[in-house]
Design an enzyme around this catalytic site. Structure first.
Site, short mmCIF file in Angstrom:
data_model
loop_
_atom_site.label_atom_id
_atom_site.label_comp_id
_atom_site.label_asym_id
_atom_site.label_seq_id
_atom_site.Cartn_x
_atom_site.Cartn_y
_atom_site.Cartn_z
N ASP A 142 68.03 -4.86 45.47
CA ASP A 142 68.56 -3.53 45.23
C ASP A 142 69.23 -3.55 43.86
O ASP A 142 69.59 -4.62 43.37
CB ASP A 142 69.55 -3.17 46.33
CG ASP A 142 70.16 -1.79 46.15
OD1 ASP A 142 69.42 -0.88 45.70
OD2 ASP A 142 71.34 -1.61 46.44
N ARG A 186 72.81 5.87 34.09
CA ARG A 186 72.61 6.69 35.28
C ARG A 186 72.80 8.14 34.85
O ARG A 186 73.87 8.52 34.36
CB ARG A 186 73.64 6.31 36.35
CG ARG A 186 73.55 7.12 37.63
CD ARG A 186 72.41 6.64 38.49
NE ARG A 186 72.36 7.32 39.77
CZ ARG A 186 72.98 6.90 40.86
NH1 ARG A 186 73.73 5.81 40.82
NH2 ARG A 186 72.87 7.55 41.98
N ASP A 195 67.44 4.65 42.36
CA ASP A 195 67.77 5.25 41.07
C ASP A 195 66.50 5.68 40.33
O ASP A 195 65.37 5.46 40.78
CB ASP A 195 68.55 4.23 40.23
CG ASP A 195 69.51 4.92 39.26
OD1 ASP A 195 69.31 6.11 38.97
OD2 ASP A 195 70.45 4.26 38.80
N ASP A 254 73.21 -4.42 49.29
CA ASP A 254 74.65 -4.37 49.54
C ASP A 254 75.07 -3.21 50.44
O ASP A 254 76.25 -3.02 50.65
CB ASP A 254 75.41 -4.26 48.22
CG ASP A 254 75.23 -2.89 47.56
OD1 ASP A 254 74.12 -2.35 47.67
OD2 ASP A 254 76.18 -2.39 46.96
N ALA A 295 74.10 -0.03 53.72
CA ALA A 295 73.33 0.31 54.93
C ALA A 295 71.96 0.85 54.59
O ALA A 295 71.05 0.81 55.41
CB ALA A 295 74.11 1.33 55.76
#
Length: 1315
Positions: free
Chosen positions: A524, A703, A769, A925, A927
């Site tokens: 991730d 981002r 992302d 990292d 859920a």
């Protein structure tokens, strides 16, 4: 009903049950089952997940078979009963006969995972009816809370149970048949004559259904609970005595007990007693450990409370264990812990979901909309309260209570699914363990051979039958060591202890060996490769139809700027205990504005009652460029929360004193862009440089969030505003600008990635992302090398599904051309200004038509790059899976960047990687990664939430260094397990050969000699071998071998066994050559029995040295485990064992000789010969192991694989070789100005493309031309066309003239452009 063509080829993607043919229009429940009327009525298939399938067989008890079974048990003195205990299937087959499921009393469930793992369960079918309820009452199984309800039921006499069949519809049934398997309940459907999984109110239920519910009466609740069971997560608890009995009945203990009897009957009482005492200690320790683990897990999951539920118009207090789906619960104002999954009906809640997601920031939950949409757990997560989470505050309207409707209870809840994962972990696909069982069978066959040899030879020598039986059975106990399973776990246990010291914890010890074979790691991005928090970089406002200069200092923005207003209002931040809480990104954006958030100064639980619950306004500051006015205060009156599917959130706000409301929307630029497109002609156009500016920042790794707004007409008042749907709100927006945030790499990321790349591991980024941001991060950390090209895959859905390729730094939107693509046949080609030709897949075996897109004015296709990787977005990944599944293996092999992936897509990707032959590790990292962590061979969670329990590994160190440690320790554990297995196998074979040699003269090892070998040498060596630490140097470029059934492994075992046998024979015959030698004479009576002999001395002493030699030879050093000298325990152990053995060989005292029953050679020369033989044995064994097995065989096998490229062991290796050999795919779009080309050049371009397509894959080609005049020189096409609309090619044949939309090009085909 859906049919199945064979016993495991049935649809894997269905989630809801089909209607029965004989059923009315009742909305059914989940489509978990398939059945064919032509099939055996005693068999049924159930698919629960993509890789998890059940096959159910019906059985009923047969009295005759049961009687025969009892006869066998009596005749075998209970041994058959023991076999039935070990195999429930055997017991079922012995006492039951197959029958249709409708008549079955017992079911056998064949459980399959990924078609590789198969196990069986035998479950009783329970019947729920009036009599069974009364029986439970008589047995005292009904608690006091239900006593009044039970009295009412007894008074009425007849009642029906409520069984959910889907869509919120409950069927009334007098009798319910069901069985439970793995904490899941399956209900019998009498109309369809099949079982289906009982679901809660989360299956095909419209969100409007929840608002129509008014709660359950006590009677309805009781009957529904009888079907669903209590709202508890009960971990199976066994007493210590029961656990001890279970351990004693374990097959290995039974074999040990059998060995104990044999040894005692053969007068090895001391040895047998010692082994049995040690085994009993092991059994007691194992039983106590299991009991403690069960108790700790039960403490972790068991909790209860009393809660208010709505029954009619009253609130009634009930224990949380009594809750069922359909109950409406009242959430207390002071908050509480959730004991079920429920959807929020009114009011709002601030929830701490850190236990579930690992995110420490509270989350606001809003009421579920009253709409016609189907409830989806992920889509409506912002309206769902999950079991195990903590409600911090509730807010409500006026005197209304905050209500929630229960949708799932017990093990069906989100927390329950995690607990089920702990109780029933995902099967580990690991061939080393499978091969070890097969090798034990081989050892058993060897023991059987020795058994027959001993029986035959001793029979012909006139040995008594009892003596023959004892010695033959003794061979079996020697060849199949019962301590083998324990020895194989030593390496994993020590590896787990070393990981624990590094704050890495593992709940699945079996996974540690699997991690040693990892060759692909998926990461991730946010919080894993990059820092968890975001830093504000700046904003890029839009002025009119273009972007203005970036603004780095947010405080310098005009206080009346709509972009600033969007930044301060479009969030779900709230104040809890005088602290601003919410999403970390929202917090960072809001804090950068220097505005202040105020909530009305009333009790927290009544804030929702106000028209404007939250106000934001600027803080007074001397640096503020404007005068603070009352009009700067903005009230946030409505939220549309963020959803991963929409990738955006929206609020409706009103500036204090304004006459109208304003919509502010914030989210992914791709999502906001679609809402701003001028579809109706009323929107302000997007800036012309929107995509180039967006790419400029995303390629740098920033981002980027887009913000937009739309003022509502003043005619829309508060009531009308509250009635607006999300679709009505999020349309015709005006882009305000881009919000840019920094997400820096963690300092540990790049060095770790470099080490993993050096070890030839494939590294993949899987993130939610932006694609270009992920590409930038991939380049920055070294996942994508500087010389590698990144090819983005773009998909177009309509009017023709097709794909095309561009370089990742070229915008797919601004570039109007597409490369060779796949498209569906028999449909029009997409859009204007494009000419579409056809090419298809790499193998040329697909049946789909493909389209090559070509812009007639500006562009042409480029040659494929040689060194490239793919980058794919989540939506495009799903598009490929749906329309072009034949491409998935190629994309899966070459793609290193997967962006905009939701949790389900991450899980699908991991499974696809596994299907290609990769051993996949997933590191995340949150859920959102839970499904992927569970699906991966090795899941590594950097979070300590409950969802991380689905992951075998959890690291408290929040960076990816843990991956290096896990791989190192996994490789060390795998090599150690491999070494220990070979050591135990060779120990058994060595002792087997010693016994066979001594049996030839009716001699044997003595009681103490057995004890010395097994307890002193073998136990010491096996225990200390596992202490060798992992090698901390450079990771090897290939993982260690994981197959026992390989040429190198088998050659090693055969060579070492041959060497051992050769030196034992040499010692056995050499001792006979001395003058002082006297042969062994079998004692005449049992009282005179002794094993003292020179042959015994020769075989025992050389074999004792051989065990030490095998320990040294089999110990593997770098690059997987450290050097043998780093294992101080092993070195000390070997030194002590060698010293004691040399003492026994050279100078044992008379007492020691008597104790061991050693017959010492009269002269020292043979004692020296034994030592010399041991040294030669050591040198020869090392030479064979290192030179022959490790070097020569490995080189031969490697060269054989290179020469025979058609026999790749892994699918991905074959695909990679195929891709490396292709120079014509994928063809990339690049810019070429065709306007300046003359007709001949244009014709040549098209001809080349047609030729290329026809050479690669000859097939039909759909055409569409616009703004271009074209004539055809294609054979059998008799017209020229001017393309102002779709054209038809009139193909002439010798028989007739037909009109077709498709044409198959030939070598002579050409197209000529006319100006």
């Amino acid at each position: 009903m859906a049919s199945v063509c064979n016993k495991y080829l049935f649809p894997f993607n269905f989630k809801h049950r089909k209607k029965c043919d004989n059923q009315d229009n009742l909305l059914k429940g989940q489509k978990y089952t398939t059945k064919d009327s032509s099939m055996d009525p005693s068999i049924e298939y159930i698919s629960l997940e993509e890789d998890y399938h059940l096959k159910i067989y019906g059985y009923r008890k047969n009295k005759l078979c049961t009687a025969i079974c009892w006869i066998f048990i009596i005749l075998t003195l209970g041994l058959f009963a023991l076999a039935c205990y070990w195999s429930k299937r055997l017991h079922l087959f012995s006492t039951h006969t197959k029958c249709p499921l409708i008549h079955a009393t017992t079911v056998m469930i064949e459980e399959r995972y990924k078609d590789d793992h198969k196990c069986y369960h035998v479950k009783k079918i329970n019947t729920l009816n009036y009599k069974s309820i009364l029986q439970h009452s008589e047995n005292g199984e009904i608690n006091g809370w239900d006593s009044p309800t039970l009295l009412e039921l007894e008074k009425n006499g007849v009642f029906k149970f409520s069984v959910h069949v889907g869509g919120g519809v409950f069927r009334k049934m007098e009798t319910v048949r069901y069985f439970n398997c793995r904490k899941t309940r399956f209900i019998w459907d009498p109309d369809c004559s099949q079982f289906y999984k009982l679901s809660g109110l989360d299956n095909d239920v419209l969100t409007s259904y929840f608002h129509r519910e008014e709660g359950l009466s006590s009677l309805e609740q009781f009957l529904r609970r009888a079907v669903y069971g209590t709202n508890e997560m009960i971990v199976p608890q066994r007493s210590v005595l029961t656990l001890l009995i279970v351990e004693i009945l374990n097959p290995f203990f039974v074999f040990q007990f059998f060995s104990f009897i044999i040894w005692c009957l053969d007068d090895y009482v001391f040895y047998a007693s010692t082994i049995m005492v040690m085994t009993l200690f092991s059994v007691v320790g194992s039983g106590l450990s299991t009991y403690c683990n069960q108790r700790d897990l039960q403490k972790r999951v068991s909790s209860s409370d009393v809660i208010h539920v709505i029954q009619g118009k009253e609130q009634v207090s009930v224990p949380t264990e009594q809750l069922v789906p359909g109950d409406i619960i009242v959430l207390p104002t002071q908050g509480c812990v959730m004991y079920c999954d429920a959807v929020l009906l009114n009011g709002s809640c601030i929830v701490n979901e850190s236990a579930l997601t690992g995110e420490s920031d509270p989350v606001m939950k809003t009421p579920i909309p009253n709409s016609s949409h189907v409830y989806e757990n992920k889509e409506h997560g912002r309206h769902t309260l999950y079991c195990g989470t903590e409600i911090l505050q509730t807010r409500f309207y006026g005197n209304k209570h905050v209500l929630a409707l229960v949708i799932r209870t017990g093990f069906s809840t989100t927390k329950g699914s995690v607990i089920r994962t702990l109780l029933y972990p995902t099967p580990v696909d690991y061939k080393f363990e499978n091969h070890s069982y097969k090798f034990v069978v081989v050892l058993a066959l060897i023991a059987g051979t020795g058994f027959l040899y001993t029986v035959i030879t001793k029979y012909f020598r006139g040995v008594s039958p009892f003596k023959i039986a004892m010695e033959a059975l003794d061979l079996i106990t020697a060849v199949v060591p019962p301590a083998l399973p324990a020895a194989m776990t030593i390496g994993a246990v020590h590896a787990l202890l070393r990981l624990k010291r590094k704050n890495i914890f593992c709940i699945s010890p079996r996974s540690i060996n699997v991690s040693g074979s990892i060759n692909c790691v998926c990461f991730d991005k946010t919080g894993t490769l990059t820092e968890e928090g975001l830093n504000m970089w700046g904003v890029i406002p839009v002025k009119k139809t273009s972007f203005s200069s970036p603004v780095r200092n947010i405080k310098s923005l005009d206080q009346n700027s709509e972009l600033l207003h969007a930044m301060v209002t479009c969030h779900t931040l709230t104040i809890i205990r005088e602290e601003l809480c919410g999403d970390p990104m929202d917090l960072k954006i809001f804090q950068s504005t220097d505005w202040h958030l105020e909530e009305p100064a009333v009790d927290d639980d009544t804030k929702y009652d106000l028209i404007i619950p939250t106000i934001v306004k600027p803080v007074r500051s001397s640096e503020c460029s404007c005068t603070l006015e009352i009009g700067n205060e903005i009230g946030i009156v409505r939220h549309f929360t963020f959803t991963s599917s929409l990738q955006r959130m929206t609020v409706i706000a009103r500036i204090l004193g304004a006459s109208n409301f304003v919509i502010y929307c914030k989210g992914a630029p791709e999502s906001i862009c679609n809402l701003c497109l001028p579809e109706t002609g009323t929107c302000v156009p997007l800036p012309s440089d929107f995509h180039s500016v967006l790419e400029n920042y995303t390629r740098k790794g920033y981002r980027v969030i887009a913000a937009a707004f739309r003022p509502l007409p003043s005619s829309i008042n508060y009531t009308k505003m509250q009635r607006l749907s999300r679709e009505e709100v999020e349309t015709d927006l005006i882009l305000l600008g881009l919000i840019v945030l920094e997400n820096k790499l963690k300092p540990e990321t790049t060095p770790v990635i470099s080490k993993l790349k050096d070890a030839n591991l494939r590294i993949v980024i899987v993130t939610g992302d932006n694609l270009l941001t992920a590409v930038s991060v991939g380049r920055d950390c070294g996942i994508i090398l500087p010389e590698q090209n990144v090819i983005a895959i773009h998909c177009v859905e309509s009017p023709v599904p097709h794909i095309y390729y561009t370089y990742a730094d070229v915008s797919p939107i601004t570039s109007s051309v597409a490369s060779p693509v796949f498209s569906k046949p028999n449909s029009d080609v997409i859009s204007t200004d494009e000419t579409h030709l056809t090419e298809l897949s790499l193998s040329g075996k697909t049946t789909k038509d493909t389209v090559i897109s070509f812009d007639s004015s500006t562009n042409i296709l480029c040659s494929p790059p040689k060194n490239y990787v793919f980058a794919v977005t989540g939506p495009n990944w799903m598009f490929l899976k749906q329309h072009f599944p034949e491409l998935i293996p190629y994309i899966g092999t070459r793609a290193n960047i997967f962006s905009r992936m939701n949790p389900e897509q991450k899980q699908q990707l991991v499974r696809e990687m596994q299907s290609l032959g990769y051993v996949v590790a997933m590191c995340g990292d949150g859920a959102n990664d839970c499904g992927a962590l569970k699906a991966a061979h090795t899941g590594v969670s950097l979070s300590n939430n409950e969802s991380s329990a689905a992951s075998p590994f959890t690291s408290k160190v929040q960076d990816i260094r843990c991956i290096l440690d896990i791989i190192r320790e996994g490789r060390a554990a795998l090599v150690t397990s491999f070494t220990l297995f070979k050591f135990m196998a060779l120990y058994s074979l060595t002792q087997f050969m010693s016994l066979m040699i001594l049996y030839s003269i009716d001699n044997n090892l003595t009681d103490i000699e057995f004890l010395y070998i097994d307890l002193f040498i073998i136990a010491g060596c096996a225990f200390s071998l596992g202490h060798t630490p992992s090698y901390q140097g450079k990771l090897a470029s290939k993982p260690p071998p994981s197959s026992l059934i390989s040429l190198a492994a088998i050659a090693s075992l055969l060579c070492q066994t041959s060497i051992v046998f050769m030196f034992q024979l040499l010692s056995f015959f050499w001792v006979r050559q001395f003058d002082w030698f006297t042969p062994y004479v079998v004692p005449a009576s049992k009282d005179e029995k002794t094993e003292e002999s020179y042959e015994n001395y020769a075989v025992f002493t050389i074999s004792s040295l051989q065990y030490v030699i095998l320990t040294i030879v089999l110990h593997k050093g770098p690059p997987y485990v450290n050097y043998i000298f780093s294992n101080y325990i092993l070195i000390s152990c070997l030194a002590i064992i060698t010293s004691c053995t040399l003492y026994l060989i050279l100078w044992p005292t008379a007492k020691v000789q008597h104790f061991f029953e050693l017959k010492l050679p009269l002269e020292m020369n043979f004692r020296i010969v034994i030592i010399v033989l041991g040294l030669i044995n050591l040198i020869l064994s090392l030479a064979v192991e290192i030179i022959v097995c490790d070097y020569l065989l490995s080189s031969v096998l490697k060269q054989s694989r290179l020469n025979n490229k058609q026999r790749w062991s892994k699918k991905f290796a074959k695909i990679e070789q195929e891709l490396n050999g292709r120079s014509d795919w994928p063809v990339i779009t690049c810019d070429v100005d065709l306007v300046s080309c003359n007709s001949s050049q244009k014709s040549s371009c098209i001809r080349n493309m047609v030729g290329r397509a026809s050479e690669m894959i000859p097939r039909r080609i759909p055409f569409k031309f616009s703004n271009t005049s074209i004539s055809s020189s294609v054979p059998n096409v008799n017209k020229s066309y001017t393309s102002s609309s779709d054209i038809k090619l009139n193909c002439v044949s010798s028989q007739t003239t037909i009109q077709s939309d498709y044409y198959t090009p030939t070598e002579n085909s050409s197209f000529v452009f006319k100006s």
